[in-house]
Structure formats: structure tokens, C-alpha cells
Motif scaffolding. Structure first.
Motif, PDB file in Angstrom:
ATOM      1  N   ARG B 153      50.988  44.985  38.073  1.00  0.00           N
ATOM      2  CA  ARG B 153      50.371  45.693  36.947  1.00  0.00           C
ATOM      3  C   ARG B 153      51.084  45.353  35.639  1.00  0.00           C
ATOM      4  O   ARG B 153      50.466  45.093  34.620  1.00  0.00           O
ATOM      5  N   GLU B 156      50.344  41.968  34.205  1.00  0.00           N
ATOM      6  CA  GLU B 156      49.101  41.805  33.448  1.00  0.00           C
ATOM      7  C   GLU B 156      49.266  42.177  31.987  1.00  0.00           C
ATOM      8  O   GLU B 156      48.812  41.469  31.091  1.00  0.00           O
TER       9      GLU B 156
ATOM     10  N   SER C  61      35.692  39.887  35.074  1.00  0.00           N
ATOM     11  CA  SER C  61      35.515  41.348  34.986  1.00  0.00           C
ATOM     12  C   SER C  61      36.445  42.098  35.916  1.00  0.00           C
ATOM     13  O   SER C  61      36.791  43.253  35.659  1.00  0.00           O
ATOM     14  N   GLN C  62      36.826  41.460  37.000  1.00  0.00           N
ATOM     15  CA  GLN C  62      37.651  42.115  38.006  1.00  0.00           C
ATOM     16  C   GLN C  62      39.102  42.268  37.551  1.00  0.00           C
ATOM     17  O   GLN C  62      39.841  43.045  38.147  1.00  0.00           O
ATOM     18  N   GLY C  64      42.573  42.919  35.270  1.00  0.00           N
ATOM     19  CA  GLY C  64      43.178  43.717  34.227  1.00  0.00           C
ATOM     20  C   GLY C  64      43.696  42.830  33.105  1.00  0.00           C
ATOM     21  O   GLY C  64      43.499  41.616  33.122  1.00  0.00           O
ATOM     22  N   VAL C 144      43.973  56.845  33.910  1.00  0.00           N
ATOM     23  CA  VAL C 144      44.091  58.158  34.548  1.00  0.00           C
ATOM     24  C   VAL C 144      44.198  57.995  36.068  1.00  0.00           C
ATOM     25  O   VAL C 144      45.023  58.641  36.720  1.00  0.00           O
ATOM     26  N   ASP C 145      43.374  57.116  36.632  1.00  0.00           N
ATOM     27  CA  ASP C 145      43.478  56.850  38.078  1.00  0.00           C
ATOM     28  C   ASP C 145      44.872  56.353  38.445  1.00  0.00           C
ATOM     29  O   ASP C 145      45.456  56.778  39.455  1.00  0.00           O
ATOM     30  N   THR C 146      45.403  55.451  37.629  1.00  0.00           N
ATOM     31  CA  THR C 146      46.729  54.904  37.919  1.00  0.00           C
ATOM     32  C   THR C 146      47.796  55.992  37.844  1.00  0.00           C
ATOM     33  O   THR C 146      48.665  56.086  38.718  1.00  0.00           O
ATOM     34  N   GLY C 259      48.200  48.347  33.327  1.00  0.00           N
ATOM     35  CA  GLY C 259      47.692  47.229  34.113  1.00  0.00           C
ATOM     36  C   GLY C 259      46.731  47.646  35.206  1.00  0.00           C
ATOM     37  O   GLY C 259      46.299  48.794  35.283  1.00  0.00           O
ATOM     38  N   GLY C 260      46.427  46.717  36.039  1.00  0.00           N
ATOM     39  CA  GLY C 260      45.592  47.006  37.197  1.00  0.00           C
ATOM     40  C   GLY C 260      44.141  46.675  36.968  1.00  0.00           C
ATOM     41  O   GLY C 260      43.671  46.593  35.844  1.00  0.00           O
ATOM     42  N   ARG C 261      43.461  46.478  38.082  1.00  0.00           N
ATOM     43  CA  ARG C 261      42.028  46.195  38.033  1.00  0.00           C
ATOM     44  C   ARG C 261      41.292  47.388  37.455  1.00  0.00           C
ATOM     45  O   ARG C 261      41.565  48.526  37.830  1.00  0.00           O
ATOM     46  N   PRO C 262      40.336  47.146  36.566  1.00  0.00           N
ATOM     47  CA  PRO C 262      39.554  48.274  36.049  1.00  0.00           C
ATOM     48  C   PRO C 262      38.733  48.921  37.163  1.00  0.00           C
ATOM     49  O   PRO C 262      38.246  48.242  38.064  1.00  0.00           O
ATOM     50  N   ASN C 263      38.612  50.232  37.103  1.00  0.00           N
ATOM     51  CA  ASN C 263      37.741  50.913  38.063  1.00  0.00           C
ATOM     52  C   ASN C 263      36.283  50.682  37.675  1.00  0.00           C
ATOM     53  O   ASN C 263      35.985  50.084  36.643  1.00  0.00           O
ATOM     54  N   ALA C 264      35.371  51.144  38.526  1.00  0.00           N
ATOM     55  CA  ALA C 264      33.951  50.855  38.302  1.00  0.00           C
ATOM     56  C   ALA C 264      33.479  51.444  36.978  1.00  0.00           C
ATOM     57  O   ALA C 264      32.745  50.805  36.216  1.00  0.00           O
ATOM     58  N   GLN C 265      33.921  52.669  36.703  1.00  0.00           N
ATOM     59  CA  GLN C 265      33.471  53.321  35.481  1.00  0.00           C
ATOM     60  C   GLN C 265      33.860  52.517  34.247  1.00  0.00           C
ATOM     61  O   GLN C 265      33.059  52.352  33.322  1.00  0.00           O
ATOM     62  N   ARG C 267      34.496  49.284  34.106  1.00  0.00           N
ATOM     63  CA  ARG C 267      33.764  48.018  34.037  1.00  0.00           C
ATOM     64  C   ARG C 267      32.361  48.243  33.494  1.00  0.00           C
ATOM     65  O   ARG C 267      31.879  47.478  32.648  1.00  0.00           O
ATOM     66  N   ILE C 268      31.714  49.293  33.990  1.00  0.00           N
ATOM     67  CA  ILE C 268      30.341  49.568  33.557  1.00  0.00           C
ATOM     68  C   ILE C 268      30.328  49.925  32.069  1.00  0.00           C
ATOM     69  O   ILE C 268      29.531  49.392  31.292  1.00  0.00           O
TER      70      ILE C 268
ATOM     71  N   ASP D 145      33.490  53.041  43.462  1.00  0.00           N
ATOM     72  CA  ASP D 145      34.766  52.312  43.421  1.00  0.00           C
ATOM     73  C   ASP D 145      35.039  51.606  44.753  1.00  0.00           C
ATOM     74  O   ASP D 145      35.478  50.456  44.778  1.00  0.00           O
ATOM     75  N   MET D 148      32.728  48.687  45.140  1.00  0.00           N
ATOM     76  CA  MET D 148      33.147  47.633  44.205  1.00  0.00           C
ATOM     77  C   MET D 148      34.370  46.885  44.722  1.00  0.00           C
ATOM     78  O   MET D 148      34.448  45.659  44.653  1.00  0.00           O
ATOM     79  N   ASP D 152      34.653  43.029  45.480  1.00  0.00           N
ATOM     80  CA  ASP D 152      35.736  42.189  44.937  1.00  0.00           C
ATOM     81  C   ASP D 152      36.375  41.333  46.034  1.00  0.00           C
ATOM     82  O   ASP D 152      36.658  40.148  45.831  1.00  0.00           O
ATOM     83  N   ILE D 183      26.605  46.300  39.034  1.00  0.00           N
ATOM     84  CA  ILE D 183      27.163  46.053  37.699  1.00  0.00           C
ATOM     85  C   ILE D 183      28.674  45.834  37.800  1.00  0.00           C
ATOM     86  O   ILE D 183      29.208  44.842  37.324  1.00  0.00           O
ATOM     87  N   ALA D 184      29.339  46.789  38.452  1.00  0.00           N
ATOM     88  CA  ALA D 184      30.806  46.740  38.521  1.00  0.00           C
ATOM     89  C   ALA D 184      31.285  45.495  39.256  1.00  0.00           C
ATOM     90  O   ALA D 184      32.359  44.979  38.966  1.00  0.00           O
ATOM     91  N   SER D 186      29.762  42.616  39.230  1.00  0.00           N
ATOM     92  CA  SER D 186      29.191  41.419  38.586  1.00  0.00           C
ATOM     93  C   SER D 186      28.288  40.653  39.545  1.00  0.00           C
ATOM     94  O   SER D 186      28.338  39.413  39.618  1.00  0.00           O
ATOM     95  N   ALA D 264      40.100  60.013  40.157  1.00  0.00           N
ATOM     96  CA  ALA D 264      40.387  61.122  39.231  1.00  0.00           C
ATOM     97  C   ALA D 264      39.100  61.795  38.763  1.00  0.00           C
ATOM     98  O   ALA D 264      39.015  63.025  38.693  1.00  0.00           O
TER      99      ALA D 264
END
Lengths: 337, 337, 337, 337
Positions: B153, B156, C61-62, C64, C144-146, C259-265, C267-268, D145, D148, D152, D183-184, D186, D264
Motif C-alpha cells: 500500500r 503505491e 482501474s484496478q 491504487g 475508510v475500508d482500509t 494505498g490499496g486497490r480501490p473498492n467498487a464504490q 471505482r464506479i 466488492d 469485483m 480482478d 463497471i467496477a 471494467s 464499511a
């Protein structure tokens, strides 16, 4: 100055990129250049070459898949293909080839070794762990982690609904993923080809029925290797549903088991093997796989890796057999009292 | 019928619960009862007992922490505490105690062994991996995975901003997490107590300056063990910032390294050791730790586990040293040309 | 044919790459070219340009971080810098610039808008969520997830050892991450700048003491925003330890939150905003941020986004305040009975 | 003193436990007791009751599944069952029931409401998000998530082998997971029931063929909702393989989409809805679902939630349709030039 070529071949496995990085960095450390061919043996024959430089390696170890791409290429069994590959390798002035792959790829490496004067070194890269001469292979423990996490998820819903699940894991014709994932997932049952080449429906059904009758509110998970049950896990679930009178749900995990970031163990293993492969080339080795046994890097004649069988660790088999029957043992104990 | 007691002691480690499960199931398989004491040795002295039954074990292996809770309890060094514990154990009719813990817990186990007639068996449970006589300890590889994911993390964001980071990992006075996380995270630098008990600021700063001047757009990560630099990683980052003229950011990973679901390797290891601990009790062993060396379960006199030093794997040290300097080697190579 | 430029600026945020992808694909759909400048505004001034093509967008997109890299660049406040940037943009024939970033980056965008004739569009990209005119920003929910996952990990070890933890989360001068992470992590306490600009030690200590005396065996977690307590969370932990007589452990989460991969929310959201940014350019907009309010894409004058305050959602504040005091309410209830 | 009952019913969804926690804590805050019934409506009829106390809620929000267990219970459609449930509820002196579940569970709640004098409140808990009157449901974003992340993983192996994958996601008869995951992830293609109730094989095959001919080295992923293609995704993959001449691989994600720790957003949503459900009870509401629309908590007559259709967000549909055709648009563009 010596040139090394590297390919990834067959099914991709998490850690292949970390291995490529170690090969490239170590080769440059010793004054050698590295060329990659995309898509495995096909890429050599079709000369899909791509120079690999330490700079390109800075951020690849973290990623799953393979930056060199891969393919299955049965055509390589033909002598003409091996000779064509040899010609391409020679045209680039390549002195040694590292093949990162599994069973089929090593047959290809062995075949090429008989039609090319350069050195051929194999590095075990397959999630199936079905290569003799090495305790583990690149991608195996990450695939087990992935299967285990999927089992954990299914466990939660199975527990909420008091359901029976039959979960199919990868492994082609080897039970390594099945055995390790069953232990790690605290599975109530396990079917792997080495132990039960022809599992008996009645026996599995009896175990389920006994557990359900003692603990109707609990989940029950059987881990099954792919290719084991005729018709696959959906068929097995159907037959078990009939035999037990309880709906048994099928959950084939499928291709998610190949992908994902390599875990630390696979990254470290991959770099160890990649570094050792370059050292072996410097030492003049050819026709060997670089493996790891009991913590030590070993060199094994490549044909032995696919000619010999690799047995499951019997201690782990006994561990799972002991624990799985005990998940519901207490009730049985009480009943027998 | 024989009764076994089990405690988890010292810092918690992912996998302890899987170990408890294996102990309970295996003990019942052999007709023995199991009692847990909460909060480690303190829980014995204060008789915080809790019967453990196979039914309670169904869903614990997946969870981090320890269902038996733990504590640090330096008071147990006193003879009176060991005698008090012995009394409680005797009052429950307990014949054997399994202590899952690290260095300090094993000193406690050794101490108790001299004041109690029952059998005392240690199982190595610590993320630090700093126990001699076993290749790995419960929780170690999960902690390395956690540290690696944190490094990924940070990589990145470091890459996006072309930053230097000094990342502090756990390990108390041992460099196992540092070494493994540095390799797995493709770190550009590593400081662990075994290799550099007194690292030189100028040397680290020089490496950073050289890399920054060759690759100003790239990230640079140094992994540092806790307790190594006076004032911690924040102080080190401050001094490096001064010495290099580049802002160096401190990132102490801290307590996230203890928690989390155990990975597959730690669950399997934990169950193996738990099962073997019960077998050792049946065999009459006492005063021993159950470890694993080169794939084999071994029994080691418990005092040796903390009296002896456990060295880092030199091959891994060389791997990291080789790779880390090569991350930026190409540019240097070009310059020298 | 119109050319669009895009930069990512300020702290990187997960989802920036998905936003870049949507901008590039949508622009090409409408017959426009896209050029990126690396490292934000600095990259425009120094002309670090890089053409962006749909093909390059296939796998970004996947990830971070930001493939365009970023930087903080306070020098851009100067008129000369804005004019230099305008010149570079004009030299490339660029008609519109999309700035993905936060507070400071939007000030830069506003500044540039006054010295350049092209269109300037902002897209809110910051984990802090501290921009008025949009309900959420790119990277916020992933951060927030992280933070929540880190709190989950610390919870496990805190519970095992019955410990008090003070966990510092990011947010600069805004409590969004703190509030959301506190709820998601079931924290027993929360300190964010909007609610408690000058929190009182005695009050926090009293809460801890009351909880500890009712539930000495339980963990207790306070989530604190960075920059809130003088000396940071380590200092706060020290003072709380003195005030409560219980060791309070500090856990600053630090840079892992970026850092980290973005969550679905995320990305959308990122793709929605990226697409809408291009549509806004086609519509002739300039000097606006593209935000999202109550599910609808909105255009907000960019200077309002940093001139106005963005309040916390009071309903969430009340939710956390209600729940956190209730974690230990039962005992209190019993006592009062 | 008022007593509230709570059940989780139908398919489990991540976040249900956080919702239970909020209900229990908020109820106690207002001086009310809470009783849970295990296994949903069946548990009421069979009186599988379990008192729920704030103390039990301390560590449940983090966990997937449901601590109250669930079940599908079609028998509840009978009047006799509703009356039996009413009797049990009355026998416990329960004044209000909270039903956390989906479509079928809300039919049950509506049915009970007609045969019982107590208050009945629904909380939307289903990963499918197919309830009208609320923008989102408990578990939906976590399931997206999870899907997705699986996409991935498959993307990595698909890319390595240049493969076409047809990935089946959950959703019963609704395309929410499909749309959001496409979408998430791709995805290059998407088939959901609302948009293509009867998708045409030739069209899908044409898209694949065009992409493969332009980019033979790239992966191609189609996301498909379950129950859409006769025979499922395996059959679709088979037919596509024939129609395109390229092997198309099937990947049904299956039950892993239900499990896992709630993200979260789902935890926060769950607690908001749980708190609001108790407030609604205090306010005297009955026969309503507590939902969230555009950030606001709303009360909706429960029968409307399953009688009305809930449309997909057209803006997201257009987003995916715009982006998916553009993944390979550039080449097409070049060709047309």
C-alpha cells in the motif's frame, strides 16, 4: 556477453513476476542480458521477444498473473517446433533459457533440451504443486490461501443457513490444494485423487447423514479436487442430495484460484528460485529444475520432475483425517455413553 | 480420565485458535478432557478456568487473536506464583499443561515445570519467530503477509509521489519479520538487528542519495526492525531527511501486524503442532517445545528455545542484499559504461 | 480536433486511475485526444507530458496510486507559474484541463483558470472527503475500508490482551474518515476536529475508567483524527495512561490509508465523475468541479468547494454517539437497577 | 417494559450482524429488551428464542453471516403458520418484531402483520438489492466488492492467457450486482435481466470476435447475471465457443458472494437502519420497511417494497455501455480512419 532468455508457460501462477524480477536483477548483477518471450514456447517459435531490464522490474513482484504472458502450446511436442525455437534462440545469441512453468512446460523444456545446444533450466511455477523434486511450487501457497478464503466465506453462509456444501478446488490430478485447503478451512470432509481415486457415494453420504442428525444446525463442508467425480461437483452434489435427503450445494471455486497478489511466501520462494536459476546457469547446469527441499535449494534432472509421482505429505493427511471426524465426535461420544 | 489444560500467553499471534482447536479435538479423540485458563499464567493462578469442548471449536480456526485471551504476567517469575499455579492445576486434577506462546511464556513454562509434577509442553506461538529449535512459529507468516500488504500500500503512494519511506516492522529484538517483509516487499533497504546492530546513518543516506539522483521519480523503501534505531523510526526519518536533503517519511506499522485472520500456512502449522503436543503428552514428554524443522515435527528441551540464539537464514539475507542493490543497478551500470 | 489534458495532483487517492480511464475512453468516444502531465501542476510547468490512449487504459482501474504520478507543488500559487503552465498547455493545443485532486489542487485549478483561456474542470480526488459540493470524493470510501480493516486487526489483539488503544486516522483537518471508521469499527470513543476541536483529557479518561471498571476484560478503542491532539496520538496515549492508570497504546495508522486497490464504490464513482467531466467540457463548462450529491452528478463553482465548510453528517454523528456509549451501557444499567 | 424481537430471514447478507447490534444497543438505550429467534420465521414458530444483550454485541459487527442464523421457510405463507408465530410472540410478551431480510422475508412480514397485533418493521437485508423503496440494501455493496475482487483475479489469469471469460454473478432476477460489478471490473460485456431479458447469442459473439480480431492478445470478460441464460453460464460459454471459434471459459462465482466481512459502507448502513428501526417502533410504526433514499432514512409500506419494480440506475447503465464498447474502440477508430 551472455544472454539469458526467460518464458512463463502453461497456467499462470502468482509469483511468476517476482521470479522474473529476480532472474533479471541477478543476471544483470553478473553482467548478463535478459530477453523475455511472450506467451511461452509459442512466443519463442514466433519470436515474440521483449528485452527485460532491471528498471522494468521495479513494481512487478506485487502483481499476479505474468507480465510475460503465457499459453498452452501442445504443438511444441513436435520436433520441428523445438528446432524452430532453437533457431530463434540462436539468432538472438541466447545461451540459456529459463522456463517457469509446470508439468507440461517441463516436458517442453526437456524436449527443447534435446534439440538445442543452449542451457535449459526449469523453475517450478504452478499452483498445483504436482512436480516431484521440490517441496512446493510458485503459486501453490497463494492458491491455497485463495481457496481457504473462499471456503471461509462459504462457511459463513453455510453456517447461517445450516447447509451442506461440496466445494471443488483446483489441482488437475493432484490433491495438494485440496488437502491443504481442507485443513486450513476446517473442512468436515475431503476427497482428493491420491487417497480416494474412486470415492464411494454411500460413505460420504453416511458421514453427512450422521453429522446432520447429531448437529442439524451446523454447516458441513466437503472439499473435492476437480476431475475426481464424474460430471464434476454439481453432479456429486446432486447425487449426495438424493442419497442424504438433505440439499447439498455445489460450489466450484474455479479460476479465481489462479489470480491474485502472491503472498509473502510465494514471493520469497520465487525470488530464491529465480536467483538460483541464474546461479545454476553460471555454473553450467542444463536440463535441471531448481527446486527447494526442506529449505534447501536443489537441482533435479528435469525429466524426473514429471516422470516421478509426488506423494501427499502423509502427516498432513492424517492430521486432516483425525480432525475432520472429530468435528462432530463429541455428540457421538455422548451417544455412545 | 486424563485432563489437559491449555493457555495462550504473551503477545497474541494469528493461528493460536487453530492450535487450540487441534489440541481439544485430538485430546477428545484419545479420551481426554481439556480445560482452558483465560489470560495465560495469570489465569491459572487466579483460576480463570473454562472447559473446552469440541463443539466450541467449530468456528474458531478462522479467527485471529485468541479465544482464551492472553496477558503478559512478569509476576510469574516468582516461585510463589509457580506454586500457586501448581496448586490450581492439581485442584482440577490436571495432568498436563500446553503453553502456546513465545520467549517469555516459555520461561514461565520452564519455571512451572520445576515446581509442578504435571507435564508441561510448549507450542511456539509468536509472530516474532525468535525461538530456537523450530523453523517457524505460529503467526509468523501471517504477520509477514500483513507487513507486506502494508508495504504494498505504501509503495503505491510512495511511487505516486516519488517518496522515500522508512517502514518500521515488529520483531522485538529479532529481524525475521524485517527480513521476510523486506524481500516480499521488494524493499530498497533493510535494517535488522542481527545484521546491523548499529547501523550507520551515513551509509543509509548515501544509498538513498545515489538512488534518488539516478531515479528521482521513483519510490524508495527501507524496512527497519523496531527497537533498532534510538528514538524509533520517526527519529531515523528525521535524521535521514537532514542527511539526504530529501524528505524521508516514517511509517511505523505497529499493532496491525498482530491481528488478522491466520493464513493457510499458519493454520496448518498450528493444527500440526497442536495435534503433536497432545501426542507428546500421551508419550509422556514434559519440559519440551513441539517445533517443526525442515518439515518434521521435533521435540526440543524448552529451555534451549530461549537460551540459544536463532540465526536468520543467511541465504535469504544474501537474496535481499543482492536484489536490493540491484533495483537501481542498471543506471549505475550505464554510468560506468 | 479538441485536445484534453489531465493531471492528478496532491495526495494520491485510490480510484484516480479509474477516473483517468473514464476520461480517456469518453474523450476518444467524442473524437478528442487526451494528454496527461506527470506529477500534477509541476508536470505542466515542466512539460512532463505523456499521451494517453484507450489501449493504455485496459488494466489501470484496478490499481491504487496514480499512473500519472502526483506531487504537492506550492510554487503554483505564483502568477508566473500559472502563466508558464498556460503557455505549455497552449503549445500543445490543449483546450481543456481536468484536475483530479483535493483542496490545494482546486486552489491551483482556480488560479490557473484566471490565467488561461482554456476550460478547467475539477474532479474531487482525495481520501479526506473535505470538499464542499460533493457528498463523497474519490478514494474516501476505500480509505475508510482500509482504516476499518486496521481497526479490526487491532481489535483482535486488543481483545486478546484486554487493552486500550488510541488509533489515529487521516483526515488532515476533517473528521470524515474518523467518523466513518469509528462507526464501522464499533469504536468505544471518537475524537474528530468538527465535534471536539479541543477535547478534554479528563472526559476521555473518565469514559475509559468507567468502562474498564465495569468490563476489565474487554478492549476499548478510541479513534482520533490526525492533527487533533498536540503531539499526536503517542502523546495522547501517554497522557491517558497517566490519567487512567491503565496503559493506553497508540496506533497511528499512517500512510497505509492512501494505498490499496480501490473498492467498487470508488471505482464506479471515479468513472462516473470522469465521464461527466468530459461531458461538461463538451458542454463548455469551466471553473467547475464535477461532484455527486444524493446520487446526482452536479457542477459546482470550483472556488466554493474550498471556500465553504463541509459539515459532517449529523445523523452519523448521532449514530456513533448513541452506539459508543451503549457498548458498556448494560453494566451501568444493572448498576443503576 | 416493551420487548422487541428480531429475526434474520432468507439468504444471509454481510452487515446483518451490525444491524442486530444497533437494534439491541438502541433498544436498551430506550429501556427495551430484545429477544432473537434463530432461523427466521421458522424460529418464531418453533420458539427458538435467544435473549440478546448489549454485552453479546461487542464483537459481532465485524463478522459476515448472521449470528441469529437464517432459513428459507415457504411454509410461512400459510395462515396457520402466521397465527402460530403470533402466539409465540404474544407468549413472550413481544410488542414489535424487526425482520431483516429480502423480498420473500418481507412477504412473510406483511403476512404476519395481518395476523398479529404487534408492530412489524422490515429492514432490507439482501445482497441482491432488489427491494423498491430503498437505494441500497444491507450486504449489497459488500457483495459487489466480493464479485469485483473475483473478477480482478480472473482478469489477471485471463490477461496472462489472452482468454475470454463469461463470469456469472448473483442477483436472482435483478441486475444490480451484475451492473455494479461489470463497471467496477471494467468488463468488456454485461448481460443483466432488466436490459437484455433475452440476449442474442450472435450479438455477444460478434462483439467478442471483433475484439479478438483487433486485440488477439487481450482478455475479454462478460459479466452475466444468474438465471439469465438457459442452462447457466456453462451453457452460454459453450455456445459462445462454437459461435466465435474461440474458447470461452465459464466462471460462476457462486456462494462466495454471500460471505465475508461487511465493508464499511454496509456496516454503517446496517447500523443506521437498525437504529432507525427501533426509533420507528417507538414512534408506533408498523408494516413498514426502513430504507435509505438519497442519504435520508425513509419509511415505506412494506408491501410496496416487493410489489413495485426497482429499476437499475440508468446513468450507471449508460456509463457501462459507453465504457465497455470503448475498451477496444481505438483500434476500430484507426481502422475507420
Amino acid at each position: 556477453m551472455k544472454k539469458i532468455a526467460v518464458i512463463t508457460s502453461g497456467g499462470d501462477a502468482p509469483g511468476m513476476n517476482a521470479c522474473i524480477r529476480a532472474i533479471v536483477l541477478t543476471a544483470y548483477q553478473h553482467g548478463m542480458e535478459v530477453i523475455g518471450f511472450r506467451h511461452g514456447f509459442r512466443g519463442i517459435v514466433e519470436d515474440l521477444n521483449q528485452p527485460l531490464h532491471p528498471n522494468d522490474m521495479r513494481l512487478v513482484s506485487q502483481r499476479g498473473g505474468t507480465i510475460l504472458l503465457s499459453s498452452r502450446y501442445p504443438e511444441f511436442k513436435q520436433v520441428s517446433a523445438a528446432k524452430a525455437a532453437a533457431q530463434v534462440l540462436d539468432a538472438h545469441g541466447i545461451g540459456a533459457l529459463v522456463v517457469i512453468g509446470g508439468d507440461g512446460s517441463f516436458r517442453g523444456a526437456h524436449h527443447l533440451n534435446q534439440h538445442w545446444y543452449g542451457q535449459v533450466i526449469g523453475v517450478p511455477g504452478t499452483i498445483d504443486n504436482d512436480l516431484a523434486g521440490t517441496d512446493t511450487t510458485i503459486g501453490f501457497t497463494t492458491a491455497v490461501d485463495t481457496a481457504m478464503e473462499a471456503i471461509d466465506r462459504i462457511r459463513e453462509t453455510a453456517e447461517a443457513m445450516a447447509r451442506v456444501f461440496v466445494i471443488e478446488v483446483m489441482g488437475r490430478h493432484a490433491g495438494f490444494i485440496g488437502l491443504h485447503a481442507a485443513i486450513a478451512g476446517s473442512a468436515e470432509g475431503m476427497l482428493v485423487p491420491e487417497l480416494e481415486p474412486q470415492p464411494k457415494l454411500a460413505e460420504i453420504a453416511d458421514n453427512i447423514k450422521r453429522a446432520r442428525s447429531a448437529f442439524p444446525d451446523s454447516s458441513y463442508i466437503v472439499v473435492v479436487s476437480e476431475n475426481l467425480w464424474p460430471g464434476g461437483v454439481s453432479q456429486l452434489a446432486k447425487e449426495l442430495t438424493q442419497a442424504t435427503g438433505t440439499t447439498c450445494h455445489a460450489a466450484p471455486l474455479g479460476h479465481i484460484q489462479r489470480g491474485g497478489r502472491p503472498n509473502a511466501q510465494d514471493r520469497i520462494l520465487s525470488m530464491q528460485l529465480g536467483q538460483a536459476a541464474v546461479h545454476a546457469i553460471i555454473d553450467g547446469a542444463s536440463g535441471h529444475m531448481i527446486g527447494v527441499e526442506q529449505g534447501h535449494v536443489v537441482e533435479v534432472p528435469i525429466h524426473l520432475t514429471f516422470e516421478r509421482d509426488k506423494p501427499l505429505d502423509l502427516r498432513l493427511v492424517n492430521l486432516q483425517r483425525g480432525l475432520q471426524q472429530l468435528n462432530f465426535a463429541s455428540k457421538v461420544g455422548e451417544e455412545s455413553a
